[in-house]
Design an enzyme around this catalytic site. Structure first.
Site, short mmCIF file in Angstrom:
data_model
loop_
_atom_site.label_atom_id
_atom_site.label_comp_id
_atom_site.label_asym_id
_atom_site.label_seq_id
_atom_site.Cartn_x
_atom_site.Cartn_y
_atom_site.Cartn_z
N TRP A 166 0.83 -1.21 0.00
CA TRP A 166 0.00 0.00 0.00
C TRP A 166 0.87 1.26 0.00
O TRP A 166 0.60 2.19 0.74
CB TRP A 166 -0.97 0.02 1.19
CG TRP A 166 -2.01 -1.04 1.10
CD1 TRP A 166 -2.11 -2.16 1.85
CD2 TRP A 166 -3.12 -1.07 0.17
NE1 TRP A 166 -3.19 -2.90 1.46
CE2 TRP A 166 -3.83 -2.26 0.43
CE3 TRP A 166 -3.55 -0.23 -0.85
CZ2 TRP A 166 -4.97 -2.62 -0.29
CZ3 TRP A 166 -4.69 -0.58 -1.56
CH2 TRP A 166 -5.39 -1.75 -1.27
N ILE A 167 1.89 1.27 -0.83
CA ILE A 167 2.84 2.38 -0.81
C ILE A 167 2.54 3.36 -1.96
O ILE A 167 2.70 3.03 -3.14
CB ILE A 167 4.29 1.86 -0.90
CG1 ILE A 167 4.54 0.80 0.19
CG2 ILE A 167 5.27 3.03 -0.78
CD1 ILE A 167 4.22 1.23 1.62
N THR A 168 2.11 4.56 -1.59
CA THR A 168 1.83 5.61 -2.58
C THR A 168 3.11 5.97 -3.33
O THR A 168 4.17 6.13 -2.71
CB THR A 168 1.27 6.86 -1.86
OG1 THR A 168 0.10 6.47 -1.13
CG2 THR A 168 0.92 7.97 -2.85
N LEU A 243 4.74 10.91 9.98
CA LEU A 243 3.28 10.78 9.84
C LEU A 243 2.56 12.00 10.41
O LEU A 243 1.55 12.45 9.87
CB LEU A 243 2.78 9.50 10.51
CG LEU A 243 3.25 8.19 9.84
CD1 LEU A 243 2.79 6.98 10.64
CD2 LEU A 243 2.73 8.09 8.41
N GLU A 368 -2.67 6.78 7.10
CA GLU A 368 -2.10 7.77 8.05
C GLU A 368 -2.78 7.69 9.41
O GLU A 368 -3.04 8.71 10.04
CB GLU A 368 -2.25 9.19 7.49
CG GLU A 368 -1.56 9.39 6.18
CD GLU A 368 -0.10 9.74 6.34
OE1 GLU A 368 0.33 10.00 7.46
OE2 GLU A 368 0.60 9.72 5.32
C1 LIG Z 1 -4.46 4.15 -1.19
C2 LIG Z 1 -3.59 3.94 0.00
C3 LIG Z 1 -2.33 4.53 0.06
C4 LIG Z 1 -1.47 4.26 1.14
N1 LIG Z 1 -0.22 4.83 1.14
C5 LIG Z 1 0.69 4.41 2.09
C6 LIG Z 1 2.06 4.83 2.01
O1 LIG Z 1 2.44 5.63 1.15
N2 LIG Z 1 2.94 4.33 2.92
C7 LIG Z 1 2.57 3.44 3.89
O2 LIG Z 1 3.43 3.02 4.66
N3 LIG Z 1 1.26 3.04 4.00
C8 LIG Z 1 0.33 3.50 3.13
N4 LIG Z 1 -0.98 3.07 3.20
C9 LIG Z 1 -1.34 2.09 4.21
C10 LIG Z 1 -2.19 2.64 5.33
O3 LIG Z 1 -1.43 3.48 6.15
C11 LIG Z 1 -2.78 1.43 6.11
O4 LIG Z 1 -3.76 0.86 5.27
C12 LIG Z 1 -3.37 1.85 7.45
O5 LIG Z 1 -2.36 2.12 8.38
C13 LIG Z 1 -4.30 0.77 8.04
O6 LIG Z 1 -3.67 -0.46 8.04
P1 LIG Z 1 -4.43 -1.75 7.44
O7 LIG Z 1 -4.98 -1.41 6.11
O8 LIG Z 1 -3.50 -2.89 7.56
O9 LIG Z 1 -5.68 -1.96 8.39
P2 LIG Z 1 -5.69 -2.72 9.80
O10 LIG Z 1 -4.61 -2.20 10.69
O11 LIG Z 1 -5.77 -4.19 9.57
O12 LIG Z 1 -7.07 -2.21 10.39
C14 LIG Z 1 -8.33 -2.74 9.95
C15 LIG Z 1 -9.42 -2.19 10.87
O13 LIG Z 1 -9.16 -2.57 12.22
C16 LIG Z 1 -9.13 -1.42 13.04
N5 LIG Z 1 -8.15 -1.58 14.12
C17 LIG Z 1 -6.88 -2.03 14.05
N6 LIG Z 1 -6.31 -2.01 15.26
C18 LIG Z 1 -7.23 -1.50 16.12
C19 LIG Z 1 -7.25 -1.21 17.52
N7 LIG Z 1 -6.19 -1.40 18.31
N8 LIG Z 1 -8.38 -0.69 18.05
C20 LIG Z 1 -9.46 -0.45 17.27
N9 LIG Z 1 -9.51 -0.70 15.95
C21 LIG Z 1 -8.41 -1.21 15.39
C22 LIG Z 1 -8.71 -0.28 12.11
O14 LIG Z 1 -9.08 0.99 12.64
C23 LIG Z 1 -9.47 -0.65 10.86
O15 LIG Z 1 -10.80 -0.23 10.97
C24 LIG Z 1 -1.90 3.40 2.18
C25 LIG Z 1 -3.18 2.85 2.15
C26 LIG Z 1 -4.02 3.10 1.08
C27 LIG Z 1 -5.40 2.51 1.06
#
Ligand SMILES: Cc1cc2nc3c(=O)[nH]c(=O)nc-3n(C[C@H](O)[C@H](O)[C@H](O)COP(=O)(O)OP(=O)(O)OC[C@H]3O[C@@H](n4cnc5c(N)ncnc54)[C@H](O)[C@@H]3O)c2cc1C
Length: 389
Positions: A166-168, A243, A368
């Site tokens: 998921w790296i922009t 961040l 973020e």
């Molecule tokens: C288009 C796009 C661009 C992106 N660009 C970048 C980038 O440039 N660099 C980078 O490093 N990342 C990037 N990301 C990644 C983004 O930062 C992650 O998707 C985000 O941190 C959430 O992680 P996850 O998708 O693994 O969800 P998860 O961490 O699996 O979370 C899934 C759900 O569980 C909930 N959850 C998790 N833990 C808890 C908790 N302790 N308490 C309550 N709820 C919780 C979350 O809130 C969410 O609703 C990007 C994502 C997208 C979609």
């Protein structure tokens, strides 16, 4: 090309100085002239408008609030206003600029060596070199502390192994800021495109952020020299500091998306007629939605401006930024949904920007730091009790 009139209910502009108004106007005009005419097709084609990068560099948008090395040295309020206008165009364009400035140039400036700064910052400020930020992994999103990517010392260099996802800007970046676990803790590295053992692949099928490149990064015995390490980045607090910079920009950016949705719906309801040839804006239920939107946009503007002033005087805290990001993204999503509703069937077609913003904002809610995670940051701040686990 129609000019965006702005959204200002409580004389918000009276709180901005001449320089801030001028910076906003420059970004506003750039979005009207250069982004709006191409963005629908970019979103359809799943393409970032890379032809705009050099122009954005010339306008000083990359690392706008950083000093030296060709950066514009603007205030944080000026930077926020640029983000607002860019996201009025599209969240993908704002994301490109956020990643470049807050997630790549900022760590190079803050944690990098003199050589790293001199090598990358002037070219990145000009838009001649592009960067990406690799923190998220397939198994570690909200909890980056668990990252599995490793960095092992090897002679006078390092060997990286692992995967980021998921790296922009991943596949288009000339340099990736990569966070990995070393024996001494989490460390940051600058990995250049073409380094043996480093590969990228794009993520397809996105229904959100389509005008933005999103990739996975793979490191397989990827050897980098000692000079690739960011010498001052020690521990998870380093990527978290990056961040915070980016989230501040997001808190401003989404106001732009909300403004575009609101203004599109407002002007539509005044013209669209139903029942006895009356504009739908004459119905109380419609006016209530417009009143809710303008009220929430106004509150979001004031929060962003206050935090911008705090940041400019060095008083801002990460927990403040969590409130800004969480509140303003929620507000923008609500505005997008209400606007879509007010436009009936036309709300779902890409002749209007609403559905594009709505889809994009679903990503902005997640990346973020998700809405939940920022709620936990605020919760910890007001109770003193951490509830992440
Ligand atoms: C288009 C796009 C661009 C992106 N660009 C970048 C980038 O440039 N660099 C980078 O490093 N990342 C990037 N990301 C990644 C983004 O930062 C992650 O998707 C985000 O941190 C959430 O992680 P996850 O998708 O693994 O969800 P998860 O961490 O699996 O979370 C899934 C759900 O569980 C909930 N959850 C998790 N833990 C808890 C908790 N302790 N308490 C309550 N709820 C919780 C979350 O809130 C969410 O609703 C990007 C994502 C997208 C979609």
């Amino acid at each position: 090309m129609a000019r965006f009139p702005g959204v200002d209910y409580v004389l918000f502009d009276s709180q901005l100085n001449e320089q801030e108004l001028m910076v906003r106007q420059t970004a506003r005009q750039f979005v009207d002239d250069r982004v709006i005419p191409v963005i629908r097709d970019c979103f359809r084609e799943g393409r970032f408008p890379s032809e705009l990068a050099l122009e954005m560099g010339r306008l000083g948008f990359f690392g706008a609030n950083l000093d030296g090395y060709g950066c514009a040295g603007m205030s944080n309020v000026e930077y926020g206003l640029i983000m607002q206008e860019l996201e009025r165009g599209d969240s993908g364009v704002r994301s490109f600029v956020s990643v470049q400035g807050a997630l790549v140039m900022y760590p190079i400036l803050t944690f990098g060596s003199k050589d790293q700064r001199e090598k990358w910052l002037p070219r990145m400020a000009a838009g001649e070199a592009i960067g990406c930020f690799g923190l998220t992994e397939p198994d570690f999103g909200s909890n980056p502390a668990g990252m599995k990517t490793t960095a092992k010392r090897d002679g006078d260099g390092w060997v990286l192994n692992g995967e980021k996802t998921w790296i922009t800007n991943g596949s288009v970046a000339d340099v990736a800021v990569v966070w990995a676990r070393a024996e001494e803790g989490i460390r940051g590295f600058l990995v250049e495109r073409g380094t043996p053992g480093y590969g990228t692949s794009d993520i397809h099928g996105k229904l959100s952020m389509r005008a933005s490149t999103t990739s996975s990064l793979a490191f397989s015995d990827c050897r980098v020299p000692a000079s690739a390490q960011l010498p001052e980045a020690k521990g998870l607090k380093a990527p978290l500091a990056c961040l915070s910079q980016a989230r501040f920009g997001i808190g401003w950016g989404v106001i732009g998306a909300a403004m575009d949705c609101y203004e599109t719906a407002r002007s539509y309801t005044v013209l669209r007629k139903q029942f006895d040839d009356r504009p739908i804006a004459s119905h109380q239920l419609v006016q209530e939605k417009l009143a809710d939107m303008i009220t929430e946009i106004t509150k979001a503007q004031l929060l962003a401006l206050h935090l911008g002033r705090l940041k400019d005087t060095g008083k801002i805290e990460p927990a403040h930024i969590s409130m800004l990001k969480r509140n303003n993204v929620r507000m923008a999503l609500d505005c997008a949904r209400l606007s879509r509703d007010l436009m009936g069937a036309n709300g779902i077609i890409d002749e209007y920007p609403i559905m594009r913003h709505l889809c994009n904002l679903e990503t902005v809610k997640t990346y973020e730091g998700t809405d939940h995670i920022h709620a936990l940051v605020i919760g910890e701040r007001v109770t003193g009790v951490a509830a992440y686990r």
